[in-house]
Design a protein around this motif. Structure first.
Motif, PDB file in Angstrom:
ATOM      1  N   GLN A  21       0.821  -1.214   0.000  1.00  0.00           N
ATOM      2  CA  GLN A  21       0.000   0.000   0.000  1.00  0.00           C
ATOM      3  C   GLN A  21       0.853   1.261   0.000  1.00  0.00           C
ATOM      4  N   HIS A  22       1.880   1.278   0.829  1.00  0.00           N
ATOM      5  CA  HIS A  22       2.713   2.488   0.973  1.00  0.00           C
ATOM      6  C   HIS A  22       3.961   2.450   0.090  1.00  0.00           C
ATOM      7  N   GLN A  23       4.247   1.276  -0.504  1.00  0.00           N
ATOM      8  CA  GLN A  23       5.458   1.107  -1.318  1.00  0.00           C
ATOM      9  C   GLN A  23       6.722   1.448  -0.529  1.00  0.00           C
ATOM     10  N   LEU A  24       6.751   0.908   0.698  1.00  0.00           N
ATOM     11  CA  LEU A  24       7.862   1.138   1.616  1.00  0.00           C
ATOM     12  C   LEU A  24       8.277  -0.194   2.246  1.00  0.00           C
ATOM     13  N   PHE A  25       9.544  -0.273   2.653  1.00  0.00           N
ATOM     14  CA  PHE A  25      10.013  -1.439   3.396  1.00  0.00           C
ATOM     15  C   PHE A  25      11.020  -1.001   4.459  1.00  0.00           C
ATOM     16  N   ILE A  26      11.260  -1.887   5.418  1.00  0.00           N
ATOM     17  CA  ILE A  26      12.123  -1.594   6.558  1.00  0.00           C
ATOM     18  C   ILE A  26      13.458  -2.320   6.417  1.00  0.00           C
ATOM     19  N   ALA A  27      14.537  -1.644   6.816  1.00  0.00           N
ATOM     20  CA  ALA A  27      15.854  -2.270   6.932  1.00  0.00           C
ATOM     21  C   ALA A  27      16.469  -1.827   8.254  1.00  0.00           C
ATOM     22  N   GLU A  28      17.076  -2.768   8.965  1.00  0.00           N
ATOM     23  CA  GLU A  28      17.644  -2.452  10.277  1.00  0.00           C
ATOM     24  C   GLU A  28      19.115  -2.846  10.350  1.00  0.00           C
ATOM     25  N   GLY A  29      19.896  -2.004  11.005  1.00  0.00           N
ATOM     26  CA  GLY A  29      21.307  -2.303  11.214  1.00  0.00           C
ATOM     27  C   GLY A  29      22.219  -1.441  10.364  1.00  0.00           C
ATOM     28  N   ASP A  30      23.382  -1.130  10.901  1.00  0.00           N
ATOM     29  CA  ASP A  30      24.311  -0.208  10.240  1.00  0.00           C
ATOM     30  C   ASP A  30      24.719  -0.674   8.849  1.00  0.00           C
ATOM     31  N   LYS A  31      25.165  -1.926   8.721  1.00  0.00           N
ATOM     32  CA  LYS A  31      25.646  -2.445   7.435  1.00  0.00           C
ATOM     33  C   LYS A  31      24.557  -2.407   6.377  1.00  0.00           C
ATOM     34  N   LEU A  32      23.385  -2.897   6.729  1.00  0.00           N
ATOM     35  CA  LEU A  32      22.279  -2.976   5.776  1.00  0.00           C
ATOM     36  C   LEU A  32      21.805  -1.588   5.362  1.00  0.00           C
ATOM     37  N   VAL A  33      21.610  -0.721   6.324  1.00  0.00           N
ATOM     38  CA  VAL A  33      21.111   0.626   6.031  1.00  0.00           C
ATOM     39  C   VAL A  33      22.120   1.414   5.206  1.00  0.00           C
ATOM     40  N   SER A  39      23.754   2.703  -2.257  1.00  0.00           N
ATOM     41  CA  SER A  39      23.298   2.183  -3.549  1.00  0.00           C
ATOM     42  C   SER A  39      22.344   3.151  -4.254  1.00  0.00           C
ATOM     43  N   GLY A  40      21.898   4.163  -3.527  1.00  0.00           N
ATOM     44  CA  GLY A  40      20.960   5.114  -4.110  1.00  0.00           C
ATOM     45  C   GLY A  40      19.509   4.790  -3.840  1.00  0.00           C
ATOM     46  N   THR A  41      19.245   3.728  -3.061  1.00  0.00           N
ATOM     47  CA  THR A  41      17.867   3.431  -2.678  1.00  0.00           C
ATOM     48  C   THR A  41      17.340   4.582  -1.821  1.00  0.00           C
ATOM     49  N   LYS A  42      16.187   5.103  -2.169  1.00  0.00           N
ATOM     50  CA  LYS A  42      15.684   6.308  -1.519  1.00  0.00           C
ATOM     51  C   LYS A  42      15.056   5.990  -0.161  1.00  0.00           C
ATOM     52  N   ALA A  43      15.484   6.729   0.846  1.00  0.00           N
ATOM     53  CA  ALA A  43      14.967   6.541   2.197  1.00  0.00           C
ATOM     54  C   ALA A  43      13.843   7.536   2.475  1.00  0.00           C
ATOM     55  N   LEU A  61      22.954  11.406   4.559  1.00  0.00           N
ATOM     56  CA  LEU A  61      21.967  11.739   5.582  1.00  0.00           C
ATOM     57  C   LEU A  61      21.269  13.052   5.255  1.00  0.00           C
ATOM     58  N   ASN A  62      22.002  13.976   4.705  1.00  0.00           N
ATOM     59  CA  ASN A  62      21.438  15.288   4.416  1.00  0.00           C
ATOM     60  C   ASN A  62      20.371  15.235   3.325  1.00  0.00           C
ATOM     61  N   SER A  63      20.395  14.190   2.508  1.00  0.00           N
ATOM     62  CA  SER A  63      19.414  14.069   1.422  1.00  0.00           C
ATOM     63  C   SER A  63      18.099  13.448   1.895  1.00  0.00           C
ATOM     64  N   ILE A  64      18.070  13.003   3.155  1.00  0.00           N
ATOM     65  CA  ILE A  64      16.877  12.363   3.698  1.00  0.00           C
ATOM     66  C   ILE A  64      16.058  13.393   4.467  1.00  0.00           C
ATOM     67  N   GLU A  65      14.851  13.595   4.007  1.00  0.00           N
ATOM     68  CA  GLU A  65      14.015  14.642   4.601  1.00  0.00           C
ATOM     69  C   GLU A  65      13.628  14.327   6.033  1.00  0.00           C
ATOM     70  N   ASN A  66      13.243  13.092   6.290  1.00  0.00           N
ATOM     71  CA  ASN A  66      12.772  12.704   7.622  1.00  0.00           C
ATOM     72  C   ASN A  66      13.863  11.958   8.375  1.00  0.00           C
ATOM     73  N   ARG A  67      14.737  12.697   9.022  1.00  0.00           N
ATOM     74  CA  ARG A  67      15.786  12.126   9.867  1.00  0.00           C
ATOM     75  C   ARG A  67      15.364  12.337  11.319  1.00  0.00           C
ATOM     76  N   ILE A  68      15.266  11.231  12.036  1.00  0.00           N
ATOM     77  CA  ILE A  68      14.714  11.315  13.393  1.00  0.00           C
ATOM     78  C   ILE A  68      15.671  10.662  14.382  1.00  0.00           C
ATOM     79  N   GLU A  69      16.176  11.456  15.302  1.00  0.00           N
ATOM     80  CA  GLU A  69      17.009  10.927  16.380  1.00  0.00           C
ATOM     81  C   GLU A  69      16.092  10.517  17.532  1.00  0.00           C
ATOM     82  N   THR A  70      16.299   9.318  18.056  1.00  0.00           N
ATOM     83  CA  THR A  70      15.414   8.822  19.103  1.00  0.00           C
ATOM     84  C   THR A  70      16.205   7.993  20.098  1.00  0.00           C
ATOM     85  N   ASP A  71      15.508   7.356  21.015  1.00  0.00           N
ATOM     86  CA  ASP A  71      16.185   6.546  22.029  1.00  0.00           C
ATOM     87  C   ASP A  71      15.835   5.067  21.857  1.00  0.00           C
ATOM     88  N   ASN A  72      16.470   4.235  22.657  1.00  0.00           N
ATOM     89  CA  ASN A  72      16.303   2.786  22.515  1.00  0.00           C
ATOM     90  C   ASN A  72      14.879   2.328  22.780  1.00  0.00           C
TER      91      ASN A  72
END
Length: 256
Positions: A21-33, A39-43, A61-72
């Motif tokens: 529906q949203h044409q989005l997927f999740i990736a977790e972890g430093d290496k993967l992200v 690779s140019g995959t848009k975040a 990082l600067n090219s990503i509009e929604n950058r959110i710093e959060t806690d664990n």
């Protein structure tokens, strides 16, 4: 910090319905992200801890509009991992064109109803390792963007083109007298004695049923991976991703 609506959206992406529906997927972890970013995959979103941000400063990082710093505690709410990684990316599902000339002149992996996310992710890593650029999957194969598949690719997803398509249509499009279709069977010819070309389709079957009868009729080269010592009782079968690795390795060995 993440809003309630953002948490709801990201959490919903664990299900295929909402990924589609949203044409989005999740990736977790430093290496993967970071591999996906490079690779140019848009975040669409990048959610990270303060410690991760301090270690990773880049123009990506600067090219990503929604950058959110959060806690664990908030990372736990959106993570599919037992121990959340310090960074989670929400990426836009990419679209791409298939290079028919490349497919016609190189090896591609074809998956006939693979069901286990770990197997699909591992096969993507295997393809990446052996320089196989295209994987084709039957429509009933597990979803590429299942979080478990994404994690199992360990970043290889950023370098492989994977397409869902009816296998019979795919084979009919590319088959020719000199375009081989390989598949593994118990009654096949030992792979170490087979004539293997540097182009063609390598078909891997379902974990429990193998290659379906509808697809088997198209296979021009039936391959068999022998056990050792020959004639002695060993394991009944190989995991499909293990078998795929052995097969791809033998194809590439012939090129040396």
């Amino acid at each position: 910090m993440l809003s309630k609506n953002q948490i709801k959206l990201i959490s919903s992406l664990q299900k295929k319905k909402y990924r589609d529906q949203h044409q989005l997927f999740i990736a977790e972890g430093d290496k993967l992200v970071t591999d996906l970013l490079h690779s140019g995959t848009k975040a669409a979103y990048l959610i990270y801890s303060k410690d991760w941000k301090n270690q990773y400063t880049t123009a990506h990082l600067n090219s990503i509009e929604n950058r959110i710093e959060t806690d664990n505690s908030q990372l736990k709410k959106i993570s599919a991992l037992k121990n959340p990684a310090p960074v989670l990316g929400v990426f836009k599902i990419p679209s791409f064109d298939i290079d028919s000339k490349l497919v016609s002149s190189s090896l591609s992996i074809v998956l006939d109803d693979i069901q286990d996310p770990g197997n699909l992710g591992t096969i993507i890593r295997i393809a990446d390792w052996f320089g196989i650029k295209n994987i084709f999957c039957s429509p009933n194969t597990v979803d590429l963007y299942n979080p478990k598949v994404i994690q199992a690719t360990m970043g290889a997803i950023s370098r492989i083109k994977l397409t869902y398509t009816p296998i019979e249509q795919l084979i009919n499009k590319y088959k020719a007298d000199n375009f081989p279709i390989y598949g593994t069977f118990l009654e096949g010819e030992t792979i170490y004695q087979s004539d293997l070309q540097s182009k063609g389709f390598i078909i891997m079957g379902n974990e429990g049923k193998g290659i379906s009868e509808d697809i088997e009729k198209y296979v021009s080269h039936k391959l068999f991976i022998p056990n050792f010592p020959i004639g002695e009782s060993t394991s009944e079968s190989l995991n499909v991703s293990v078998a795929c690795s052995i097969i791809c390795s033998e194809f590439r060995r012939r090129e040396f």
